[in-house]
Motif scaffolding. Structure first.
Motif, PDB file in Angstrom:
ATOM      1  N   PRO A 484       1.051  -0.892   0.044  1.00 43.33           N
ATOM      2  CA  PRO A 484      -0.040  -0.085  -0.174  1.00 43.33           C
ATOM      3  C   PRO A 484       0.488   1.447  -0.172  1.00 43.33           C
ATOM      4  O   PRO A 484       0.367   2.229  -0.698  1.00 43.33           O
ATOM      5  CB  PRO A 484      -1.133   0.010   1.332  1.00 43.33           C
ATOM      6  N   ARG A 485       1.395   1.443   0.462  1.00 37.92           N
ATOM      7  CA  ARG A 485       2.627   1.979   0.660  1.00 37.92           C
ATOM      8  C   ARG A 485       3.320   2.412  -0.463  1.00 37.92           C
ATOM      9  O   ARG A 485       3.161   4.204  -1.476  1.00 37.92           O
ATOM     10  CB  ARG A 485       3.989   2.074   1.217  1.00 37.92           C
ATOM     11  N   TYR A 486       3.839   2.145  -1.601  1.00 37.89           N
ATOM     12  CA  TYR A 486       3.981   2.529  -2.560  1.00 37.89           C
ATOM     13  C   TYR A 486       2.774   2.832  -3.797  1.00 37.89           C
ATOM     14  O   TYR A 486       2.874   3.153  -5.321  1.00 37.89           O
ATOM     15  CB  TYR A 486       4.567   1.276  -3.674  1.00 37.89           C
ATOM     16  N   LEU A 487       1.552   2.569  -3.664  1.00 38.20           N
ATOM     17  CA  LEU A 487       0.461   2.697  -3.932  1.00 38.20           C
ATOM     18  C   LEU A 487      -0.093   4.557  -3.713  1.00 38.20           C
ATOM     19  O   LEU A 487       0.187   5.318  -4.352  1.00 38.20           O
ATOM     20  CB  LEU A 487      -0.903   1.205  -3.830  1.00 38.20           C
ATOM     21  N   GLN A 488       0.469   4.068  -2.564  1.00 35.46           N
ATOM     22  CA  GLN A 488       0.325   6.043  -2.259  1.00 35.46           C
ATOM     23  C   GLN A 488       1.417   6.867  -2.648  1.00 35.46           C
ATOM     24  O   GLN A 488       1.019   7.998  -3.057  1.00 35.46           O
ATOM     25  CB  GLN A 488       0.398   6.459  -0.319  1.00 35.46           C
ATOM     26  N   VAL A 489       2.002   6.433  -2.783  1.00 34.44           N
ATOM     27  CA  VAL A 489       2.865   7.375  -3.373  1.00 34.44           C
ATOM     28  C   VAL A 489       2.460   7.269  -5.119  1.00 34.44           C
ATOM     29  O   VAL A 489       2.542   8.910  -4.917  1.00 34.44           O
ATOM     30  CB  VAL A 489       4.052   6.706  -3.460  1.00 34.44           C
ATOM     31  N   HIS A 490       2.488   6.302  -5.249  1.00 35.14           N
ATOM     32  CA  HIS A 490       2.444   6.694  -7.092  1.00 35.14           C
ATOM     33  C   HIS A 490       0.790   7.268  -6.979  1.00 35.14           C
ATOM     34  O   HIS A 490       0.116   8.854  -8.136  1.00 35.14           O
ATOM     35  CB  HIS A 490       1.878   5.529  -7.745  1.00 35.14           C
ATOM     36  N   LEU A 491       0.084   7.893  -5.814  1.00 32.18           N
ATOM     37  CA  LEU A 491      -1.428   8.161  -6.121  1.00 32.18           C
ATOM     38  C   LEU A 491      -1.206   9.505  -5.859  1.00 32.18           C
ATOM     39  O   LEU A 491      -1.466  10.893  -6.350  1.00 32.18           O
ATOM     40  CB  LEU A 491      -2.213   7.114  -4.911  1.00 32.18           C
ATOM     41  N   LEU A 492      -0.331  10.227  -4.664  1.00 31.89           N
ATOM     42  CA  LEU A 492      -0.419  11.194  -4.283  1.00 31.89           C
ATOM     43  C   LEU A 492       0.852  12.225  -5.117  1.00 31.89           C
ATOM     44  O   LEU A 492       1.301  13.221  -5.416  1.00 31.89           O
ATOM     45  CB  LEU A 492       0.352  11.406  -2.573  1.00 31.89           C
ATOM     46  N   HIS A 493       1.593  11.613  -5.428  1.00 39.25           N
ATOM     47  CA  HIS A 493       2.832  12.037  -6.589  1.00 39.25           C
ATOM     48  C   HIS A 493       2.598  11.337  -8.024  1.00 39.25           C
ATOM     49  O   HIS A 493       3.573  10.304  -8.123  1.00 39.25           O
ATOM     50  CB  HIS A 493       4.291  11.747  -5.991  1.00 39.25           C
ATOM     51  N   PRO A 494       1.919  11.506  -8.620  1.00 43.74           N
ATOM     52  CA  PRO A 494       1.061  10.899  -9.837  1.00 43.74           C
ATOM     53  C   PRO A 494       2.513  10.994 -10.786  1.00 43.74           C
ATOM     54  O   PRO A 494       3.268  12.228 -10.539  1.00 43.74           O
ATOM     55  CB  PRO A 494      -0.057  10.845 -10.586  1.00 43.74           C
ATOM     56  N   PRO A 495       2.650  10.324 -12.132  1.00 42.40           N
ATOM     57  CA  PRO A 495       3.750  10.884 -13.114  1.00 42.40           C
ATOM     58  C   PRO A 495       3.031  12.093 -13.856  1.00 42.40           C
ATOM     59  O   PRO A 495       1.789  12.503 -13.905  1.00 42.40           O
ATOM     60  CB  PRO A 495       3.745  10.046 -13.860  1.00 42.40           C
ATOM     61  N   LEU A 496       4.000  12.845 -14.385  1.00 48.60           N
ATOM     62  CA  LEU A 496       3.087  13.977 -15.400  1.00 48.60           C
ATOM     63  C   LEU A 496       2.894  13.699 -16.435  1.00 48.60           C
ATOM     64  O   LEU A 496       3.962  13.287 -17.695  1.00 48.60           O
ATOM     65  CB  LEU A 496       4.958  14.974 -14.877  1.00 48.60           C
ATOM     66  N   VAL A 497       1.475  14.006 -16.383  1.00 49.20           N
ATOM     67  CA  VAL A 497       0.688  13.819 -18.272  1.00 49.20           C
ATOM     68  C   VAL A 497       0.318  14.407 -18.663  1.00 49.20           C
ATOM     69  O   VAL A 497       0.447  15.792 -17.813  1.00 49.20           O
ATOM     70  CB  VAL A 497      -0.509  12.233 -17.596  1.00 49.20           C
ATOM     71  N   PRO A 498       0.447  15.426 -20.146  1.00 51.84           N
ATOM     72  CA  PRO A 498       0.055  16.291 -20.420  1.00 51.84           C
ATOM     73  C   PRO A 498      -1.273  15.749 -20.457  1.00 51.84           C
ATOM     74  O   PRO A 498      -2.064  14.717 -20.166  1.00 51.84           O
ATOM     75  CB  PRO A 498       0.570  16.258 -21.795  1.00 51.84           C
TER      76      PRO A 498
END
Length: 1475
Positions: A484-498
């Motif tokens: 869950p930690r890594y999913l939280q990272v991806h959601l709170l700091h998502p990749p930059l997307v045009p």
């Protein structure tokens, strides 16, 4: 022996069988010896042996005299000559020759078979005994005898090695490994020869592995065989590595030699597989398998490090072994690794596996290790547990590895997005997460890496749709296995997307949120400051919330603003904010009498509407109830939680490190110990104190009142004590340069994790508890400071009172800044600390490069040591001849009873230290010395007053003044020395005004960005100010003599140049800061001779004295920052006039010079004359006395004019007849104004009726002075007259002017050209002049309506004043009036700017329609200006003052429309509503 042959040992009467030698000995005794008889006996013996005798038994019964007391060392040297010539050996050789001749076989073959059979019987284990690889002592004794015979046979070419090897393999099941080792070590037959002759490779490999495991198990047993087993195992490993991993070109291999290589490699591989299987099975520490693996690993490293194995072979073995470990049993997939890698960190990995890695890492360079990892991952199926454990051990134990891993990950990402290789991307993610588990010293937190790699425009995926799809598809595939930690990272700091590809990210976000929901983890309930970089368990919101509250309060305390994280959570994460954060923040408690940061934070949130009113009301009620309950219920002592077990584990780990420090230990071993301590530290502190996350980039520290929880204090004390003990233990065995890396690792991996708590504890220790520190504590803390400086680049900065955006100081600078020299006690502690730190750094880094050495040395500590030594030891003030010694003294400092004076002077005289002092950055400059001297508290100084004065004289006159400027001196320039002292005193005064409570005296006292906390007037400064007075007096004498010789006035004083530069440097700084600088300069000026304000007059005709610099300063700066409405202080005014008289009395015509100078002041700086009138009652006696003692004449004319003006004002307020008013008129007006202000009686309106007889020229300046006084009373009511009295005075003067029909509107007219009135405005602060609209409308109720109607210019002035009043309000210049009004009941309603604007606007709206058309003739310029008025309409009575600024862009249409209508309408016959 089989049967009882003739050669068998005959039984004696007691039943014991006698040996062959005993039988022969008996016959020798019964018969006389003769050569013929000896020959006969030999022939008979040979004949007897050839008749059905067993040679094997015969060999076993032969005992030589040299074998009775055989030990291991003798076994190694059994090739002595006497062993070969034993009578028994020669006898056996003859027997073998005879039998071989009889049988027709080669004697070598017969001997080989016979010895092999005998060796089998020796190695035969009795029934019921456990399996073993070692011989018993009896077996070793018999084997030794046998090998003596074999040596004889070899020496006489009677033994065949090849046949012997073949015979041995026939009996290999009975052979013991120790017997084979004896054959090898005594050169009977080497192990390679034996292996080359084996018939079956598999059988030999199995036999060797079984015996090697038995040997490893026996190494752990206690007894005398442990050393033997260690030697055996080490020799066998060396042989196997040499044979198994030699270069192909080393020798031309035949089939047999190739077989040896295969056997050696196979044995090593099988032993490694046995070890890895044991680790995978999780064998217990007490099991035999665990013992065997531990012994094998230990001997493996010892065998490879001893130097007998060539480095090339050792490296090949290490590479092969690492490859085998990484690829052993590759059953785990990438998905398994993603799910389980948290359990494979360094602290959680099996100790045997980490030890194995560490031993192998020593044989390869860091670059080779990372390259091998990359190669194996690209070419093999791998065991992910072993690979990721290897990454952890590599990062922890190899100092160069972290950067190499970062570079490797960067290459993996580049490769992944170039070729869209999922394997490379998966490897990169796994490696990053594994390295991040080991802390920031190894790799940045995963959240930071993910943001940098994918959250910016420079991210790997860029704006390429294909790359973006590739990344999101990969992340989506990971979702089912992610923690869950890594999913939280991806959601709170998502990749930059045009924006055009936003839908792709939305799909991933939905999938990740669904997975979190399945795991019952809410992204909304993620803590505000929760560490998303660790792979630990998810913290429950109710346990994370108190930690978030504490950190938010810390951020709020140091920034004064609600943290952005809290504001965001209140909007975007309201479930967590309302359900967890606010309840934790609003926990009921007894509120303190003085609001603390928590109370202030709650109030800030409430004002920002971030706390629901009902929740806040409940909180207040609960706090009240808690306070009532506290008075009713006695306090109960709460026992602390059970922390003994975590603390005990931490203490045990610290003890293990101390044991490792006591002896030379490799870097990886120390690193492993420190890593274990770091893991135990987390358990001891709990997740709340050690989560590795913080919002602000710097550590916030309150150095005055550091706060530590009990648990934190216990842990930090344990760590600091352990560090000091480790230092003492290490220093008792080796000097600092040979103590290894334990200290720097301890700082970077342990102290770095609890840096705020460590610094808070150090503030306590070096603050109030410094006198109780023992020598060991001082040494330990000094060494800690050295390594904190060494690690400054990887440690966070520290802020004490600056905003979080400021860069802050390093931890080492904070620790060094805590050392002060204010008192005798603190100076002694500082001296010890600096001596220890400098000595340690010189020893530790003396062999390093110059840059590394200098970076490890603290300029601050070196300068403080110079300061203390020069101050306390008079012998150090003499010229030092550096002593040529080999090493910097360190050992004496480690003794408990160290003579610190001897140690300090020894370091002082050392050549290395004296060479340091020649460097610019380390030398104590004059400015440094002054800053440190200013901190001294004379009442607690180590030097008495007389010695301190003598020391100051020596330091200034003999040390710094004659010193060259390059060395921090002045080359004899006394004026430069005075300038530097003035600069330092100004810095001190400036810092005292704005330095907060977080800057104690002495902290950061050196350097351009550091300032001591001291007040200019305290006793510590008076000593140096006395020295300044002495130096300035000397300079004044020089200046006067130069002026006489030059036949011209001397140039201006250097002090004014310094001050002008200081004001220019301030630029547009805050008013408070500039006011503090002016106050400091004024205090300095008053402590110096008054003559410095003037240039010395030349010998020519009398002229006005040159005091332009002071007059310019008074007119431009002092006037605007005066608290007296523009007048200068009494001290400065008296100083000016006393200096004026003093200098003029040295000239040819003093009265004329005084008159000319004062006349010039009328135009250049009238404020100095107004100030003289203000203070004249106090000033006149002093000046009259000074003039009378030096001259027989009356006061100069200009001074008499001031005297007359004051006498007239005094007579005006008394019953006496007032004399005529002197010229200029403003002098009389100013004197009368000040007299009214200083009048004792409150009601002076009756006296003011006399104004009807006063000249008109006096009335207008008097009204202007009174208006300015009224404004001053509103700004500074505690220093001016009563505001009501000031208003009444203005009203009376205004009434007098109205009665006498004297026009007064020109005082407020923007186009006034009256020179005298503008002259008066220069006597007041510019701020008061700008506030005249406030005074205008304050008199609104006192205007005469008839006069107002008759004045055509009144409407224009009223509108202009209204516009200016509003502009002042918008610009915030009326804020001081608001603050004073709100704080005084007496002033409420009188000076409130908002109320005044309201009255002014209502007045204009009602007055404009009544004005005649002639009043609008000059309004063309005024009416358009109303379009710039701030909008103050829309139910003004409902608006708050602070809400007016929100409407600054709108226009006031009513006033503008009223003015436009008034130009066309007839005047109404009604009176305006004035109030």
């Amino acid at each position: 022996m089989s049967g009882a042959g003739p050669l068998g040992a005959a039984p004696d009467p007691g039943g014991r069988r006698r040996s062959w030698s005993e039988l022969l000995a008996g016959r020798v005794k019964r018969q006389k010896y003769s050569p013929e008889r000896e020959q006969q006996v030999k022939e008979a013996a040979v004949h007897l042996l050839t008749r059905h005798q067993n040679l094997n038994d015969l060999l076993l019964e032969v005992e030589g005299p040299l074998c009775k007391k055989l030990c291991l060392s003798q076994l190694m040297g059994c090739d002595a000559p006497e062993a070969h010539t034993s009578p028994s050996a020669s006898f056996i050789g003859s027997a073998l020759q005879a039998q071989a001749s009889q049988l027709g076989v080669a004697v070598g073959a017969l001997a080989a078979g016979t010895v092999a059979s005998g060796l089998e019987q020796i190695c035969r284990t009795p029934q019921g005994c456990c399996h073993t690889a070692l011989l018993t002592s009896e077996q070793r004794k018999r084997l030794s005898s046998l090998l003596d015979i074999v040596q004889y046979l070899l020496a006489n070419n009677m033994f065949c090695r090849l046949s012997f090897c073949q015979e041995l393999w026939k009996v290999q099941k009975s052979l013991l490994l120790e017997a084979v080792w004896y054959l090898h070590s005594q050169k009977t037959v080497s192990l390679p020869e034996l292996l080359e002759s084996c018939p079956s490779v598999q059988a030999v490999v199995h036999w060797l592995c079984r015996h090697l495991r038995l040997l490893c198990e026996q190494m752990e047993a206690s007894g005398q065989d442990v050393d033997v087993a260690g030697v055996l195992l080490s020799d066998f490993v060396q042989i196997l590595v040499l044979r198994g991993f030699q270069e192909n070109s080393d020798l031309k291999r035949n089939v047999e030699q190739e077989k040896t290589v295969q056997i050696a490699a196979a044995v090593l591989e099988r032993m490694l597989a046995f070890a890895l299987d044991a680790v995978a099975a999780g064998v217990q520490e007490s099991s035999s398998a665990h013992k065997a693996v531990r012994s094998w690993t230990a001997v493996l490293s010892r065998s490879l490090w001893c130097g007998t194995v060539p480095a090339a072979s050792a490296r090949r073995f290490a590479r092969h072994t690492l490859t085998q470990i990484l690829t052993h049993d590759p059953v785990l997939k990438v998905a398994d690794a993603i799910r389980m890698q948290r359990e494979w960190s360094f602290a959680r990995a099996h100790p045997l596996l980490t030890v194995m890695y560490r031993k192998l890492f020593v044989l390869l360079s860091p670059e080779e290790l990372v390259g091998l990892l990359q190669e194996v991952l690209e070419t093999h199926e791998v065991n992910w547990q072993h690979v990721l454990s290897c990454v952890s051990v590599l990062g922890v134990c190899v100092p160069e590895a972290p950067q190499l891993v970062r570079d490797w990950v960067a290459r993996l990402l580049a490769c992944a997005f170039e070729s869209y290789d999922r394997d490379s991307l998966a490897t990169a993610f796994l490696v990053v997460r594994q390295a991040a588990l080991e802390g920031p010293s190894v790799f940045p937190p995963y959240a930071d890496w993910f943001k940098v790699s994918f959250g910016s425009t420079r991210a790997c995926h860029g704006c390429n749709k294909k790359a973006l799809v590739f990344l999101l598809k990969f992340l989506s595939d990971l979702v089912p296995f992610e923690a869950p930690r890594y999913l939280q990272v991806h959601l709170l700091h998502p990749p930059l997307v045009p924006s055009k590809y936003r839908l792709l990210l939305t799909d991933y976000v939905a999938l990740a949120k669904t997975r979190l929901a399945d795991l019952k983890v809410s992204i909304e309930n993620t803590g505000l400051y929760e560490d998303l970089s660790s792979a630990g368990d998810i913290t429950e919101p109710h346990s994370q919330a108190p930690q978030d509250v504490e950190k938010a309060i810390v951020v709020f305390e140091h920034t004064g603003k609600i943290p952005a994280t809290v504001m965001e959570a209140s909007i975007f994460r309201r479930p967590y904010y309302l359900s967890h954060f606010l309840p934790a923040l609003l926990a009921p408690r007894v509120l303190p009498e003085v609001p603390d940061p928590r109370v202030a934070f709650i109030e800030a949130l409430r004002r920002a509407d971030k706390i629901p009113p009902s929740l806040y009301s409940t909180y207040r009620q609960a706090c009240s109830a808690a306070e009532e309950k506290q008075h009713e219920t006695p306090a109960v002592l709460v026992e602390p939680g059970c922390a003994e077990e975590p603390l005990g584990a931490l203490q045990a780990a610290l003890g293990a490190l101390r044991a490792a420090v006591a002896e030379p230990t490799p870097h990886d071993v120390i690193s492993a110990h420190v890593t274990v301590i770091s893991g135990r530290l987390s358990a001891a502190l709990g997740a709340s104190q050690d989560d590795g996350s913080f919002e602000i980039p710097t550590v916030q520290l309150d150095v005055v009142a550091p706060r530590l929880e009990q648990q934190e204090a216990q842990v930090v004390d344990l760590l600091l004590t352990s560090f000091c003990q480790n230092l003492m233990v290490a220093s008792s065995f080796a000097p600092p340069e040979r103590q290894g890396p334990w200290a720097v690792l301890f700082v970077r991996m342990v102290f770095a994790r609890v840096l705020p708590a460590v610094l808070a504890r150090l503030c306590q220790l070096l603050g109030s508890q410094s006198s109780s520190l023992r020598a060991t504590h001082v040494l330990g803390l000094a060494v800690l400071a050295v390594h904190l400086r060494e690690s400054a680049s990887i440690l966070p900065h520290v802020a004490t009172c600056a905003p979080a955006s400021a860069k802050g100081l390093s931890a080492a600078e904070v620790l060094e800044g805590l050392l002060t020299c204010r008192t005798a006690t603190s100076a002694l502690v500082c001296m010890k600390f600096c001596t220890a730190a400098i000595s340690y750094a010189l020893c530790k880094f003396s062999s390093k490069s110059r840059d590394i050495l200098y970076s490890s040395l603290s300029p601050s500590l070196i300068k403080k040591l110079q300061f203390v030594v020069l101050r306390l030891f008079s012998e150090a003030r003499e010229t030092v001849c550096p002593e040529v010694t080999a090493d910097v003294p360190w050992d004496p400092l480690c003794l408990q009873s160290a003579d610190w004076k001897r140690a300090v002077l020894c370091l002082w005289k050392h050549r290395a230290f004296q060479e340091l002092l020649k460097e610019k950055e380390f030398g104590l400059t004059y400015r440094d010395w002054l800053q440190l001297e200013l901190e001294i508290q004379p009442e607690m100084d180590a030097l008495p007053d007389t010695e301190r004065r003598d020391f100051h004289q020596w330091a200034i006159r003999q040390h710094f003044l004659p010193e060259l400027s390059a060395a921090g001196g002045f080359g004899g320039d006394l004026e430069a020395a005075c300038s530097a002292l003035v600069e330092v005193l100004l810095d001190a005064g400036q810092s005292s005004g704005h330095t907060g409570p977080s800057h104690p005296a002495g902290l950061w006292s050196l350097g351009p960005s550091q300032s001591p906390s001291l007040v200019l007037g305290r006793a510590g400064n008076w000593d140096l100010r006395c020295r300044l007075q002495e130096m300035v007096a000397d300079l004044e004498l020089d200046r006067a003599s130069v002026a006489v010789r030059a036949q011209a006035p001397s140039r201006g004083h250097f002090l004014f140049g310094i001050f002008h530069c200081r004001l220019q440097a301030l630029g547009s700084s805050s008013r408070l800061l500039k006011e503090q600088v002016l106050l400091t300069w004024e205090r300095l000026l008053l402590s110096l001779p008054a003559s410095i304000l003037f240039t010395s007059p030349g010998p020519g005709e009398p002229t006005a004295l040159d005091c332009d610099e002071f007059l310019h300063l008074a007119d431009s700066e002092l006037r605007n920052f005066s608290s007296l409405g523009g007048a200068l202080s009494h001290g400065l005014t008296a100083h000016f006039f006393k200096g004026l008289l003093s200098v003029c009395l040295r000239g040819r015509d003093p009265p004329r010079m005084v008159d000319l100078t004062i006349s010039a002041c009328h135009t250049r700086c009238p404020v100095i004359l107004a100030s003289a009138l203000l203070w004249w009652p106090r000033l006149e006696p002093v000046l009259s006395h000074q003039w009378a003692t030096s001259s027989l004449g009356p006061l100069p004319q200009e001074l008499r004019r001031l005297q007359e003006g004051w006498q007239r004002a005094r007579s005006f307020l008394s019953l006496d007849t007032a004399p005529p008013a002197p010229d200029p008129a403003w002098v009389s007006a100013a004197a009368l104004h000040f007299a009214i202000q200083q009048a004792v009686k409150e009601d002076t309106r009756r006296d003011l009726k006399k104004l009807d007889c006063e000249r008109e020229e006096v009335l207008l300046p008097l009204l202007l002075f009174s208006l300015l006084g009224l404004l001053s009373s509103h700004l500074t009511p505690h220093e001016a007259i009563n505001p009501q009295k000031a208003l009444d005075t203005c009203a009376e003067i205004l009434g007098c002017l109205d009665r006498r029909r004297v026009p007064w509107l020109l005082l407020f007219h923007t186009t006034r050209t009256d020179t005298e009135l503008r002259h008066i405005c220069r006597m007041a602060a510019d701020r008061l002049v700008r506030l005249l609209p406030v005074a205008f409308y304050s008199l609104l109720a006192h205007f005469d309506r008839d006069i107002l109607r008759g004045e055509a210019a009144f409407l224009g002035v009223a509108v202009d004043m209204y516009l200016r009043l509003v502009q002042l309000f918008v610009a915030g210049e009326t804020s001081p009036l608001s603050a004073v009004t709100l704080g005084s009941q007496q002033l409420q309603g009188e000076g409130d700017p908002f109320g005044l604007i309201t009255k002014a606007r209502l007045f204009l709206l009602q007055w404009i329609p009544q004005c005649s058309k002639t009043s609008f003739l000059n309004m063309e310029e005024v009416v358009p200006a109303t379009r710039g008025i701030v909008f103050i309409l829309k139910s003004m009575s409902l608006l708050k003052p602070e809400e007016l600024l929100a409407t600054s862009k709108e226009v006031d249409p009513e006033v503008s429309a009223a003015l436009l209508r008034g130009q066309q309408a007839e005047p109404l016959d009604c009176e305006p509503l004035l109030f």
